[in-house]
Structure formats: C-alpha cells, structure tokens
Write an enzyme that holds these catalytic residues in place. Sequence first.
Site, PDB file in Angstrom:
ATOM      1  N   ASP A  21    -101.600  -8.081  17.360  1.00  0.00           N
ATOM      2  CA  ASP A  21    -102.098  -8.611  18.633  1.00  0.00           C
ATOM      3  C   ASP A  21    -103.377  -7.884  19.077  1.00  0.00           C
ATOM      4  OD1 ASP A  21    -102.059 -10.219  20.843  1.00  0.00           O
ATOM      5  OD2 ASP A  21    -100.391  -9.208  21.833  1.00  0.00           O
ATOM      6  N   HIS A  38    -110.794 -11.784  14.907  1.00  0.00           N
ATOM      7  CA  HIS A  38    -109.852 -12.173  13.843  1.00  0.00           C
ATOM      8  C   HIS A  38    -110.363 -11.717  12.477  1.00  0.00           C
ATOM      9  CE1 HIS A  38    -107.400 -14.158  16.679  1.00  0.00           C
ATOM     10  NE2 HIS A  38    -108.168 -15.201  16.868  1.00  0.00           N
ATOM     11  N   LEU A 132     -95.913  -3.732  -3.302  1.00  0.00           N
ATOM     12  CA  LEU A 132     -95.694  -4.230  -1.942  1.00  0.00           C
ATOM     13  C   LEU A 132     -95.658  -5.758  -1.898  1.00  0.00           C
ATOM     14  CD1 LEU A 132     -95.778  -3.505   1.224  1.00  0.00           C
ATOM     15  CD2 LEU A 132     -98.183  -4.158   1.058  1.00  0.00           C
TER      16      LEU A 132
HETATM   17  C1  FPP Z   1    -103.463 -12.131  17.919  1.00  0.00           C
HETATM   18  O1  FPP Z   1    -104.583 -11.704  18.610  1.00  0.00           O
HETATM   19  C2  FPP Z   1    -103.803 -12.465  16.560  1.00  0.00           C
HETATM   20  C3  FPP Z   1    -103.694 -13.702  15.950  1.00  0.00           C
HETATM   21  C4  FPP Z   1    -103.184 -14.898  16.598  1.00  0.00           C
HETATM   22  C5  FPP Z   1    -104.097 -13.903  14.556  1.00  0.00           C
HETATM   23  C6  FPP Z   1    -103.957 -12.717  13.717  1.00  0.00           C
HETATM   24  C7  FPP Z   1    -104.509 -12.895  12.396  1.00  0.00           C
HETATM   25  C8  FPP Z   1    -105.108 -11.910  11.699  1.00  0.00           C
HETATM   26  C9  FPP Z   1    -105.363 -10.555  12.183  1.00  0.00           C
HETATM   27  C10 FPP Z   1    -105.531 -12.099  10.362  1.00  0.00           C
HETATM   28  C11 FPP Z   1    -104.442 -11.939   9.341  1.00  0.00           C
HETATM   29  C12 FPP Z   1    -105.128 -12.008   8.101  1.00  0.00           C
HETATM   30  C13 FPP Z   1    -104.728 -12.585   6.961  1.00  0.00           C
HETATM   31  C14 FPP Z   1    -105.703 -12.576   5.856  1.00  0.00           C
HETATM   32  C15 FPP Z   1    -103.410 -13.220   6.774  1.00  0.00           C
HETATM   33  P1  FPP Z   1    -105.025 -12.537  19.863  1.00  0.00           P
HETATM   34  O2  FPP Z   1    -105.989 -13.569  19.447  1.00  0.00           O
HETATM   35  O3  FPP Z   1    -103.814 -13.098  20.544  1.00  0.00           O
HETATM   36  O4  FPP Z   1    -105.722 -11.454  20.746  1.00  0.00           O
HETATM   37  P2  FPP Z   1    -105.711 -11.403  22.336  1.00  0.00           P
HETATM   38  O5  FPP Z   1    -104.278 -11.258  22.758  1.00  0.00           O
HETATM   39  O6  FPP Z   1    -106.530 -10.173  22.633  1.00  0.00           O
HETATM   40  O7  FPP Z   1    -106.345 -12.660  22.825  1.00  0.00           O
END
Ligand code: FPP
Length: 247
Positions: A21, A38, A132
Amino acid sequence: MRRRERIFRKPLPKHVAIILDGNGRWAKRRGQPRTYGHRHGALNLRRIAFEAHDLGIEVLSVYAFSTENWKRPQEEIDFLMQLPHNLREDFKDRFKHDEIRVVFSGRRDRVGKKNKELMAELEEKTKDREGLIVNVCLDYGGRHEIIEAAKSLAMAVQEGTRKPQDIDEAAIEEELYTHPLPPVDLLIRTSGELRISNFLLWQSAYAEFYFTKVHWPAFSVRRFHKAILSYQKRDRKFGGLKRSDHQ
Ligand code: FPP
C-alpha cells in the site's frame, strides 16, 4: 550483530504476504502521477522478492490488484493490467539464473486474453523451480475465492462425488487459488492502514500482522528484515497455550 545474521538464528516465516500500500501517496509527495508510484512499487517488489529468495523464505504473496480496484481511474487500471508483463521484464535476469517460481491467484476472466496467456506462460515456465514462490494476487478477493470454493464443493455434492459431512478444512483449502501453498505466517501492510482489505482471508487465519507507516516504494530491505525480526519475537499459539503455561 547485523540484522540479517540475527534473522538466521530463529525459524523464518515460510509464507510472507504483503499488502503493497501507499504507491499513490508516495508519488503524490514527489509531485508525480500515481502510476509513477506503481512503477517504483514494482521495482521495490523485485528488490524484496530477491531478498526473500536469498533468505530462504518459501512463499511471498503480494496484493497487486484487488477485485475492488476496478473502481480506479481507467488510466491507472490500464497501467496495473500491465503488471504481468512488467513482472516478466523485471525478473528476467533472475528467472534465467535463479530458482524463482511465479504463480498467480485471482480471477482470470476479467484480466484480458493477453494477460491470461502470459500468466499461464510464466506459471508453466517456472513451475519446476525450487526457490522462492512469488504468488501475485491479481484481480484477487478473499471473499470471492471462498465463494468459488463453496460453489465448487456444492457442485461436487450435487454430482454425488462428495458428501456434505466430508467437507472439512482440507477440502476447502484444495479449492483455493493458493492450494497447495502453506498458510500465511507473516502479513505485512505498508503505509499506515490497519486493515486486511479482503486479502488472503482464509490463509491468514493465524498469521502474525506487521504494520508500518512507510509507503511501499520506500519499504527497504532493512525494513523487511525488521518485520521478520518482529515476527520472530512473537509467541505463536494457534489457539492453544505456550508449552511453559501447561502446568
Ligand atoms: C496500493 O497503493 C497498490 C496497488 C493497488 C498496486 C500495487 C502494485 C504494485 C506495487 C506492483 C506489483 C508489481 C508486480 C510486478 C506484480 P495505492 O495505489 O492504493 O496507494 P495509495 O493508498 O497511496 O493511494
């Protein structure tokens, strides 16, 4: 003693799950679009996954896209739907030389034909690896997963291949996306939120929780070590008593 050495003195969690998050907030602070967050989140996953592999952790589950994330702006959805492609590119070198295996958990009927094929390809290509397991939860929702398991068992009863009285924990587990992965030992959530958000509900029944205010792209290897050390200090009782409390 250094943190990493301290980690090897006690049993490691077999299965670590992370709610990644805070990408959006991390990007906003830098005056950048959410997709920038992201992208850095994906790069950080690479870093943490490699460290998990090197430590000898068996499974790393990550919440990449939830069944509720379809409510986000289209531009962001389009970006997140490229995650399987990014994963293939970002992990390329390690896929070649290392033993990392990839599996996906979640619905496959809404992610598009290209993604479906790519996900199956990555799973197939890495299936015999022994290092892993990175379990990428994409279009994943814990309640939906349990509903699908219930439906499948109900069908088996209707077809006469299963008796209702034989439905037990193992029967349900066999129907989950994550079968046959072990249950979650340590569940980490970054960015200060104190909730589970429909992530691995069944699998986290006895998980230890670790919350940190740090946004996911800034969750470093050092912080990962700190979370593991915190887990190793916990007294896991699984509903029973500690050995020393038995008399
Ligand atoms: C939450 O942050 C994150 C997500 C919804 C997407 C997470 C995905 C990744 C980190 C990439 C994973 C990578 C691979 C290659 C599988 P948010 O957007 O909710 O952040 P906020 O709460 O600050 O708005």
